[in-house]
Design an enzyme around this catalytic site. Structure first.
Site, PDB file in Angstrom:
ATOM      1  N   CYS A 212       0.852  -1.189   0.000  1.00  0.00           N
ATOM      2  CA  CYS A 212       0.000   0.000   0.000  1.00  0.00           C
ATOM      3  C   CYS A 212       0.883   1.232   0.000  1.00  0.00           C
ATOM      4  O   CYS A 212       2.094   1.128   0.085  1.00  0.00           O
ATOM      5  CB  CYS A 212      -0.890   0.022   1.238  1.00  0.00           C
TER       6      CYS A 212
ATOM      7  N   CYS B 139       3.450   1.716   2.837  1.00  0.00           N
ATOM      8  CA  CYS B 139       4.742   1.045   2.654  1.00  0.00           C
ATOM      9  C   CYS B 139       5.688   2.002   1.952  1.00  0.00           C
ATOM     10  O   CYS B 139       6.850   2.158   2.321  1.00  0.00           O
ATOM     11  CB  CYS B 139       4.609  -0.193   1.777  1.00  0.00           C
TER      12      CYS B 139
ATOM     13  N   ASP C  90      17.666 -11.526 -45.121  1.00  0.00           N
ATOM     14  CA  ASP C  90      16.295 -11.547 -44.640  1.00  0.00           C
ATOM     15  C   ASP C  90      15.408 -11.510 -45.883  1.00  0.00           C
ATOM     16  O   ASP C  90      15.755 -10.877 -46.867  1.00  0.00           O
ATOM     17  CB  ASP C  90      16.064 -10.316 -43.745  1.00  0.00           C
TER      18      ASP C  90
END
Lengths: 769, 74
Positions: free
Chosen positions: A26, A29, A439
Site C-alpha cells: 500500500c 509502505c 532476410d
C-alpha cells in the site's frame, strides 16, 4: 548480474538513482521506504512511487551513484522489502547510450582542441627549424618553448595510452609515438643545454620532428574519433520508436513507464500502441511492419495480442497491458541488440598489430646502435646521437594517417555508391566474411504486395475484364494493402456506391452495369469463406498460389438486393459464386537474382532467412537462386541463427530491414541494413544500403575488402620509408632534413594510395541511376 | 426509374461546418444535383436533384463525390 542503477541525465551534476522495489502492499509502505531513504547520507530527496514500484533518490552531489544505489538497496532490504534483480529496460539502456554519446562528443572536442593547438605551434617551429634565414640567435630555445606543449600536452593522450599498455607489458602504436616524440624532445633539450656549455656543437636538434609527428597523428586520431562516434545508435532509435505516454480509459494521460500489468489504456487510430497487451475492446488492422517486418497489417479483435510499438491503423482499441517496461518485446529486442553489440570482439587495429612487433625491434636496434658505436671506440655523445636518431626516425608519422585516411576515402566512395558506412570498424575488420544471410521480406523481396495474376470467368474477354475492373474499383475504396495492390494494378474504373467492409476479411459494393444484362451488381471481394461456392478452376488457381506462399483473393457478383443496400431485409438471395481469382504476393526485387550471383562471385555462401512459412521461403529462394533456406524463424531467434552459423566457423554478413532483424544485424560480423527499412535496423548495422538494391550489398563487401587492402598498403609504406632511413640513423648520417623527407614521402604516399580508392568502381558496371 | 426530387444518404466522418461545406461543394459540382441539405450532427444529407440525370446514375455520382471529398457514404 546485479541491478544496474538507472542514471537519468539531469540539469545538475547530481543524477537521480532509481531502483525497483518489490513487496509494497500500500502507499504507507511507500512512505516508510521514502522516510528510510531520505535519512541516508548524501540524499537530497527521495520519492517512492507505489504505483510504479520505483524508488527514486536525488543526491546532493556528495556521493557517487553506485555507492548510493548500494546504500539504497541495503536500506530497502532492512525495512523488509526486496529489490528485484532487474534487467535494464530499453529506456535505461537508452540513457546509458546517451551518456556514451556525450562522452564521445567530449573526446572529439578534446582531440580537435589538441590538434589545433599543436598545428598552430608546429608551423612556426618548422619554419625556424628548416629555414636557416629565419634562425636568430637562441632560436633553439624558442623551438624548445614551442615544442614542449606540443609533445607534452597535445601528445598526452598517446603517452597516457602508452603507460596503460606498458602496465600490461604491451606495445601499441601509441608506444611508438611516445618513444619517437619523447626521444626527439629529450635529446634535443639535452643538446641545447650542451650547446650552451659549448659541447655537442654540431649535433642536430629534432624539436620539429617530434612536434610534426604529434600533430599529424592527432589529425588522424581526430578524424578517427569523429567517424567512429556513435552519433545515433540502435538502442536510442528503439526508444524513440515507442509511445512516450499512454491514455487510460478515463482519458488520463500517464507516462509509459508508469503503466503496470493489468492497466487498461486506449489507442486511437494511427497511434503507437504503448505496451504489449491484449485487446479488450475494439478492432483494428495493426501495422506491425516496424517490429516484425511483415508488410501486411494483421486484423486484431477482442482477445488478440498486440505488441508495443506497433500501430493500429484504422480503429480504436482498448488494451489491457500484459507486459510492461523491460518485459516488452521491444525492450527484449533492445537487450538483445545491446548484448550482441557489447559481445562483439573488438576489431584488432592493424596498426597496433604491426606496432606490437615493430616497437621491440626498434628498441632493440636502438640499443644495438648504442652498443655498436661504443664497441667501435666512439664517444658516448656520438653513440647516443645515433641511438636516439634510430628511435626518432622509426616513428612513422604517416602511421597515424594510414588507417583513418583510407577509411575516410572508402567511406566517401561508399556514399557515392549508395553504401553508408557507420564506423571505421566496418572497413577495418580483417576477418573475411564467408557467409551472407539475407532476410526475405523487404530485403530480397519488395516488402509490399503486388498483383501477380488476375483471372475471371466470363462469357467472353469483355465480360471478364469488366468484372476485374469492377473488383479494382471496389478495392480502390479500401485501405488494406492487398486491396491497394489490386487497385493499383488495374487502371479501369467503374462507378461504385454503397461500399462497406465485411466481417471476415472482405469488402462489398454496388458496381454500375456489371450484372446480368448491364444491371448493377453487388461485387464481393475477399477470402474464400465469404463465398458459398468456389468452382474448381478458381479453387485450383487459389491453391496453387497458396502453395507458393502467395495470397489468393476471390471475387463474385450477386444481384442488388431488393429494397436497396443495407436495409437488412432478409431477401432470399442466390448463392454467392466466386467468379474471379486474383493472386497477390510480395514479389522479389528485380535486382535480387543478380545480387545473389554477385555474392557467389565474391565467394560467399548465401542463406535466406525468414519468419515466413517454408513454402513461401522456398519459392523465393528458387526464384533468386539461393540453395540454403532457414524458414519459420521467430523474430527473437534470428540472432541465434547468426550465432549458430558463427559457431560453425562462418564469418557472417547479415542483410535486413526490420526492428526484428536488429539483434541479428548487431550479432553478425558485418551488419548491412536496407536503407528503406527502419532506423533501428540501420543503427544496429555497420553499413546501410541506401537504395534497397541488394546489389549494393555486393558493392559494400567488395569495397570493404578494397579498403582493407588500402589500409594494409598504407601501413606497409608508412613503415617502409622510415625503416629505410633507420640504417642512416644507425650510422650517424641522419639529419632533420632526411627525417623530414622520409616523413613527407611516406605521408604523401599514404594520401595518394588512399585517394586511389576513389576509383573503386563497385560491383556493378557504370550503368547506375 | 423516375427522377426523384431528392435522395437521402448518411455521410460518415463530418465533424464540423467546414466538413459540411466540403461535402456540399463536392455534391453541387456534380451534374444533376441542385443542392444539399446537411446535418453535421447526424450525418444526414438530403441531396436535391434537378431531374436531368437518372436516379441510379446519380447514386453512383453522389458516392463518388462524397468519397472524393474524403468522407464515406454509410
Amino acid at each position: 548480474m546485479t541491478a544496474t542503477p538507472e542514471l537519468a541525465p539531469d540539469a545538475g551534476s547530481a543524477l537521480p538513482v532509481t531502483l525497483s522495489v518489490e513487496g509494497m502492499t500500500c502507499s504507507s509502505c511507500a512512505a516508510t521506504i521514502q522516510g528510510g531513504l531520505s535519512r541516508l547520507d548524501g540524499v537530497a530527496d527521495a520519492t517512492v512511487n507505489f504505483a510504479t514500484r520505483r524508488a527514486t533518490v536525488r543526491t546532493d552531489g556528495t556521493i557517487d551513484p553506485e555507492a548510493l544505489a548500494d546504500m539504497m538497496r541495503a536500506t530497502i532490504l532492512e525495512l523488509g522489502y526486496q529489490v528485484p534483480e532487474q534487467e535494464a529496460d530499453g529506456d535505461a539502456l537508452a540513457q546509458e547510450h546517451a551518456q556514451h554519446a556525450a562522452a564521445d562528443a567530449a573526446r572529439i572536442a578534446d582531440f580537435r582542441r589538441r590538434f589545433t593547438v599543436a598545428a598552430v605551434l608546429t608551423v612556426p617551429l618548422m619554419a625556424i627549424s628548416m629555414i636557416p634565414a629565419l634562425q636568430f640567435t637562441g632560436w633553439e630555445w624558442a623551438a624548445l618553448a614551442l615544442a614542449t606543449p606540443v609533445v607534452g600536452w597535445a601528445g598526452w593522450p598517446f603517452h597516457r595510452a602508452t603507460i596503460g599498455a606498458a602496465r600490461h607489458r604491451a606495445t601499441t602504436m601509441d608506444t611508438l609515438v611516445t618513444l619517437g616524440t619523447t626521444a626527439a624532445w629529450t635529446w634535443s633539450t639535452v643538446v641545447i643545454v650542451a650547446h650552451a656549455t659549448g659541447a655537442l656543437a654540431h649535433t642536430h636538434v629534432y624539436f620539429e620532428t617530434g612536434a610534426v609527428i604529434v600533430t599529424l597523428i592527432l589529425l588522424g586520431k581526430w578524424m578517427e574519433v569523429r567517424s567512429s562516434a556513435r552519433a545515433g545508435d540502435a538502442i536510442r532509435a528503439l526508444s524513440s520508436r515507442q509511445a512516450s505516454t499512454a491514455t487510460l480509459e478515463d482519458g488520463t494521460v500517464i507516462e509509459r513507464s508508469a503503466l503496470v500489468v493489468g492497466m487498461r489504456f486506449v489507442t486511437r487510430p494511427g497511434e503507437i500502441i504503448a505496451t504489449d497487451g491484449t485487446v479488450v475492446d475494439g478492432e483494428a488492422a495493426v501495422d506491425a511492419s516496424l517490429v516484425t517486418g511483415e508488410s501486411v497489417p494483421v486484423r486484431v479483435a477482442v482477445g488478440g495480442e498486440v505488441v508495443g510499438g506497433t500501430v493500429a491503423t484504422d480503429g480504436a482499441l482498448t488494451i489491457e497491458a500484459t507486459r510492461v517496461g523491460s518485459e516488452t518485446m521491444l525492450a527484449q529486442i533492445a537487450r538483445m541488440v545491446d548484448q550482441a553489440q557489447t559481445g562483439r570482439a573488438k576489431v584488432q587495429r592493424l596498426a597496433d598489430r604491426v606496432a606490437r612487433i615493430f616497437v621491440p625491434a626498434v628498441i632493440g636496434l636502438s640499443l644495438l646502435t648504442l652498443a655498436g658505436w661504443l664497441v667501435t671506440g666512439h664517444g658516448v655523445a656520438d653513440a647516443f646521437t645515433a641511438a636516439v636518431a634510430v628511435l626518432i626516425i622509426s616513428c612513422p608519422c604517416a602511421l597515424g594517417l594510414a588507417t583513418p585516411l583510407a577509411i575516410m576515402v572508402g567511406t566517401g566512395r561508399g556514399a557515392q555508391l549508395g553504401v553508408l558506412v557507420k564506423g571505421p570498424e566496418a572497413l577495418e575488420d580483417t576477418r573475411e566474411v564467408t557467409t551472407i544471410v539475407l532476410d526475405k521480406t523487404g530485403t530480397v523481396t519488395e516488402g509490399r504486395m503486388t498483383l501477380v495474376s488476375a483471372s475471371a470467368a466470363g462469357a467472353d474477354q469483355v465480360e471478364a475484364d469488366a468484372l476485374l475492373d469492377a473488383v479494382a474499383s471496389v478495392e480502390a475504396r479500401s485501405e488494406h494493402p492487398i486491396a491497394q495492390a489490386i487497385a493499383a494494378a488495374r487502371a479501369g474504373r467503374l462507378p461504385v456506391k454503397g461500399f462497406r467492409a465485411l466481417a471476415g476479411s472482405g469488402v462489398v459494393a454496388t458496381v454500375k452495369g456489371v450484372g446480368a444484362d448491364g444491371a448493377n451488381a453487388e461485387v464481393t471481394v475477399g477470402s474464400r469463406r465469404l463465398f458459398d461456392d468456389v468452382p474448381d478452376e478458381i479453387e485450383d488457381v487459389a491453391r496453387a498460389a497458396e502453395r507458393e506462399g502467395r495470397t489468393a483473393v476471390l471475387a463474385g457478383r450477386s444481384p442488388v438486393a431488393v429494397g436497396g443496400v443495407g436495409t437488412g431485409a432478409l431477401a432470399v438471395r442466390p448463392p454467392l459464386v466466386a467468379e474471379a481469382v486474383l493472386v497477390v504476393s510480395d514479389v522479389v526485387k528485380p535486382t535480387s537474382r543478380e545480387a545473389v550471383s554477385a555474392f557467389r562471385e565474391l565467394g560467399l555462401d548465401v542463406v535466406l532467412l525468414t519468419g515466413d512459412n517454408a513454402r513461401a521461403a522456398q519459392a523465393v529462394a528458387d526464384e533468386v537462386g539461393i540453395e540454403r533456406v532457414i524458414a519459420e524463424v521467430l523474430p527473437a531467434d534470428k540472432a541465434e541463427v547468426v550465432r549458430s552459423l558463427q559457431a560453425e566457423g562462418a564469418r557472417v554478413a547479415m542483410v535486413g530491414d526490420g526492428i526484428n532483424d536488429a539483434p541479428a544485424l548487431a550479432q553478425a560480423d558485418l551488419g548491412l541494413a536496407v536503407g528503406t527499412g527502419t532506423d533501428v535496423a540501420r543503427e544496429a548495422s555497420d553499413l546501410t544500403i541506401v537504395s534497397g538494391d541488394l546489389r549494393a550489398a555486393a558493392d559494400a563487401i567488395a569495397l570493404s575488402r578494397r579498403t582493407l587492402g588500402t589500409i594494409r598498403g598504407n601501413l606497409f609504406w608508412a613503415f617502409a620509408y622510415n625503416s629505410a632511413a633507420i640504417p642512416l640513423a644507425a650510422f650517424g648520417v641522419l639529419d632533420p632534413m632526411i627525417a623530414a623527407a622520409a616523413m613527407g614521402a611516406s605521408s604523401l604516399f599514404v594520401v595518394g594510395n588512399s585517394l586511389r580508392l576513389r576509383g573503386f568502381a563497385g560491383y556493378r558496371s557504370a550503368s547506375r541511376g | 426509374m423516375t427522377a426523384t426530387p431528392s435522395i437521402d444518404i448518411t455521410v460518415q466522418g463530418m465533424t464540423c461546418e467546414g466538413c459540411a461545406g466540403k461535402v456540399r461543394r463536392a455534391l453541387t459540382a456534380t451534374d444533376g444535383i441542385a443542392g444539399a441539405e446537411i446535418d453535421v450532427a447526424s450525418g444526414a444529407v438530403k441531396v436535391l436533384t434537378d431531374g436531368t440525370v437518372p436516379a441510379d446514375d446519380l447514386e453512383f455520382a453522389i458516392d463518388e463525390a462524397v468519397t472524393g471529398a474524403g468522407y464515406t457514404v454509410a
